[in-house]
Design a protein around this motif. Sequence first.
Motif, mmCIF file in Angstrom:
data_model
loop_
_atom_site.group_PDB
_atom_site.id
_atom_site.type_symbol
_atom_site.label_atom_id
_atom_site.label_comp_id
_atom_site.label_asym_id
_atom_site.label_seq_id
_atom_site.Cartn_x
_atom_site.Cartn_y
_atom_site.Cartn_z
ATOM 1 N N ALA A 286 32.056 34.117 39.969
ATOM 2 C CA ALA A 286 31.139 34.560 38.921
ATOM 3 C C ALA A 286 31.233 36.065 38.718
ATOM 4 O O ALA A 286 31.177 36.558 37.590
ATOM 5 N N PHE A 287 31.410 36.806 39.829
ATOM 6 C CA PHE A 287 31.542 38.266 39.756
ATOM 7 C C PHE A 287 32.781 38.654 38.954
ATOM 8 O O PHE A 287 32.736 39.512 38.081
ATOM 9 N N LYS A 288 33.904 37.987 39.255
ATOM 10 C CA LYS A 288 35.138 38.285 38.527
ATOM 11 C C LYS A 288 35.062 37.813 37.084
ATOM 12 O O LYS A 288 35.590 38.447 36.174
ATOM 13 N N GLY A 289 34.398 36.669 36.887
ATOM 14 C CA GLY A 289 34.322 36.124 35.540
ATOM 15 C C GLY A 289 33.391 36.878 34.627
ATOM 16 O O GLY A 289 33.431 36.698 33.403
ATOM 17 N N ALA A 290 32.521 37.745 35.201
ATOM 18 C CA ALA A 290 31.590 38.500 34.365
ATOM 19 C C ALA A 290 32.339 39.372 33.366
ATOM 20 O O ALA A 290 31.896 39.574 32.244
ATOM 21 N N ARG A 291 33.480 39.896 33.790
ATOM 22 C CA ARG A 291 34.341 40.648 32.872
ATOM 23 C C ARG A 291 35.781 40.252 33.213
ATOM 24 O O ARG A 291 36.520 40.996 33.851
ATOM 25 N N ALA A 292 36.149 39.069 32.762
ATOM 26 C CA ALA A 292 37.423 38.456 33.157
ATOM 27 C C ALA A 292 38.620 39.291 32.729
ATOM 28 O O ALA A 292 39.602 39.407 33.471
ATOM 29 N N ASP A 293 38.576 39.868 31.535
ATOM 30 C CA ASP A 293 39.711 40.662 31.057
ATOM 31 C C ASP A 293 39.941 41.878 31.941
ATOM 32 O O ASP A 293 41.082 42.222 32.278
ATOM 33 N N SER A 294 38.851 42.550 32.320
ATOM 34 C CA SER A 294 38.972 43.713 33.193
ATOM 35 C C SER A 294 39.551 43.318 34.543
ATOM 36 O O SER A 294 40.430 44.008 35.081
ATOM 37 N N THR A 295 39.077 42.195 35.087
ATOM 38 C CA THR A 295 39.592 41.720 36.375
ATOM 39 C C THR A 295 41.083 41.413 36.285
ATOM 40 O O THR A 295 41.855 41.759 37.188
ATOM 41 N N VAL A 297 43.351 42.661 34.212
ATOM 42 C CA VAL A 297 44.140 43.890 34.085
ATOM 43 C C VAL A 297 44.256 44.592 35.429
ATOM 44 O O VAL A 297 45.351 45.043 35.825
ATOM 45 N N ARG A 298 43.139 44.683 36.151
ATOM 46 C CA ARG A 298 43.158 45.371 37.441
ATOM 47 C C ARG A 298 44.065 44.648 38.445
ATOM 48 O O ARG A 298 44.840 45.278 39.166
ATOM 49 N N GLU A 299 43.972 43.324 38.502
ATOM 50 C CA GLU A 299 44.805 42.568 39.433
ATOM 51 C C GLU A 299 46.277 42.696 39.092
ATOM 52 O O GLU A 299 47.129 42.799 39.991
ATOM 53 N N ALA A 327 50.986 44.048 29.000
ATOM 54 C CA ALA A 327 50.391 43.113 29.963
ATOM 55 C C ALA A 327 49.180 43.723 30.676
ATOM 56 O O ALA A 327 48.276 43.007 31.108
ATOM 57 N N VAL A 328 49.164 45.040 30.805
ATOM 58 C CA VAL A 328 48.038 45.732 31.454
ATOM 59 C C VAL A 328 47.319 46.631 30.447
ATOM 60 O O VAL A 328 46.680 47.620 30.820
ATOM 61 N N TYR A 330 48.394 48.755 28.477
ATOM 62 C CA TYR A 330 48.987 50.097 28.484
ATOM 63 C C TYR A 330 48.299 51.055 29.457
ATOM 64 O O TYR A 330 48.407 52.275 29.315
ATOM 65 N N MET A 331 47.591 50.500 30.444
ATOM 66 C CA MET A 331 47.024 51.334 31.504
ATOM 67 C C MET A 331 48.146 51.800 32.426
ATOM 68 O O MET A 331 49.068 51.029 32.720
ATOM 69 N N PRO A 332 48.094 53.048 32.922
ATOM 70 C CA PRO A 332 49.179 53.555 33.780
ATOM 71 C C PRO A 332 49.271 52.782 35.100
ATOM 72 O O PRO A 332 48.252 52.449 35.707
ATOM 73 N N ILE A 333 50.503 52.521 35.527
ATOM 74 C CA ILE A 333 50.723 51.907 36.837
ATOM 75 C C ILE A 333 50.384 52.948 37.904
ATOM 76 O O ILE A 333 50.916 54.053 37.902
ATOM 77 N N GLY A 334 49.508 52.578 38.837
ATOM 78 C CA GLY A 334 49.046 53.531 39.848
ATOM 79 C C GLY A 334 47.634 54.011 39.593
ATOM 80 O O GLY A 334 47.118 54.855 40.334
ATOM 81 N N SER A 335 46.994 53.478 38.552
ATOM 82 C CA SER A 335 45.611 53.848 38.249
ATOM 83 C C SER A 335 44.678 52.692 38.580
ATOM 84 O O SER A 335 45.122 51.599 38.931
ATOM 85 N N HIS A 336 43.364 52.932 38.483
ATOM 86 C CA HIS A 336 42.325 51.922 38.659
ATOM 87 C C HIS A 336 42.213 51.380 40.085
ATOM 88 O O HIS A 336 41.583 50.353 40.305
ATOM 89 N N HIS A 337 42.807 52.051 41.040
ATOM 90 C CA HIS A 337 42.654 51.640 42.448
ATOM 91 C C HIS A 337 43.242 52.739 43.313
ATOM 92 O O HIS A 337 44.450 53.015 43.249
ATOM 93 N N THR A 338 42.390 53.385 44.118
ATOM 94 C CA THR A 338 42.867 54.518 44.911
ATOM 95 C C THR A 338 43.986 54.128 45.857
ATOM 96 O O THR A 338 45.017 54.821 45.961
#
Length: 440
Positions: A286-295, A297-299, A327-328, A330-338
């Motif tokens: 349910a947590f992941k599904g709350a904003r499925a598109d964001s999840t 992209v991040r994964e 597919a992401v 156009y978010m940079p590879i190496g972003s959104h996760h320290t």
Amino acid sequence: MTPNNPAERMIFKAMTLTWPFYAVGALYVVGPVLAWVLGGLAILSLYLGPAIRHDLRATGSIPPLIWVWIIGMFVMLVALWAGHLDWGLGLKKTIKSSIGWAKGWALLALFPLIGAVLPIRRAVLIRGQCVIGAWTLALAPVLLAAPYLGLPERIFTSPLKAVGGPGPEYFSVYFYTFDPASWTPRWQFYAPWSPFAALLGVVMVLFALEEEDRKWMLAGVAAGVLMILASKSRMGLVGLVACTIAPRMMPLILRGWAWHVTAALTASLAVIGTALVSLAQDAVSAFKGARADSTRVRETLQRIASERWQNEAMWFGHGTVHPGSHAVEYMPIGSHHTWYGLLFVKGLVGFAALLVPMLWHTGVAMIDAARNPRGRLPLGILMTIILLSFGENVEIEAYMLWPGLILLGIHLRELATDAATKAADDDAADTHAPEMRTEG
């Protein structure tokens, strides 16, 4: 709140003027400038000793853990240079990235150093956060009404963007933004985007809970909760619960009855364990599904970063983030996760350079939180930063986390002072013991 010295005055003014600085797009400039100015003052205070004015004298030597942070962040710079050299990114890009290091990773060592060396009080930081909260509550009616009054999302982008930064959003002033998934408004307050605003709200609540004046405390807590809810961030909701409650439960570790209760609960898992696992899996879904598109992209970003790190640049990484594909989004590879970002950009060396001081500092804070209430706030801040690291890049947001980073240094100074006092008392007791035996 009356600052006692120029360092406290600079810090308190910088905090109370957060919203005016945001209004001119200057926050990304203020953080690094404050770090290097006060960092230089801390080093000068250590060098001059008693020759410097009395209200700026160093409170002691640099704690060992601060040295670990300094060494770790210097290793980050070395890894950056090695990555640029391996991939032939050129001198111009290396200089630009080194300046980025000075505005990002270096702050994770400078601000704790400032708190550990300069005579800065906790109360100044706590009241400063509550003043920011009062500003936030005063401006909230306009911000919350803006999308329904037809006001624009972005007000303007400051010309200060010429100094360089991760992107124009760091110098832009917004009323609100729209969530692309649900097309409903989200608010980011004085942060560059909404999820980060939520974590800043968590930090505000943590500070406000330590405020002795009830009115200021309520202002800080109310503003922090508003930032979390209005940002519509799942990570912020988790942080609000976990980072406020867990540090306050740490003293239970030293209580015998708590261990008996834990043992009983553990034994009961044999009966209800399967149901709890199923419930937890449903909650995560349910947590992941709350904003499925964001999840999604991040994964995807994390998977690509991990695979390319292992196959292309194990030790020192790629030196910089790389453009992402459709597919992401156009978010940079190496972003959104320290952590995945570190592996991709700075390799295993950079990963270890942050992991070691982070784990060490968290362990120290946990031990003190179990023994003393003063450890609750630093532990909560570290938990918030760790939580933030799994959804954002900590280094490019250090310019807004600086009050918490200074508090971490103040806490280490308090621990060092206590240790020195205890050692002095023990020496005094040992000295007087033979005299007492002789008199007897």
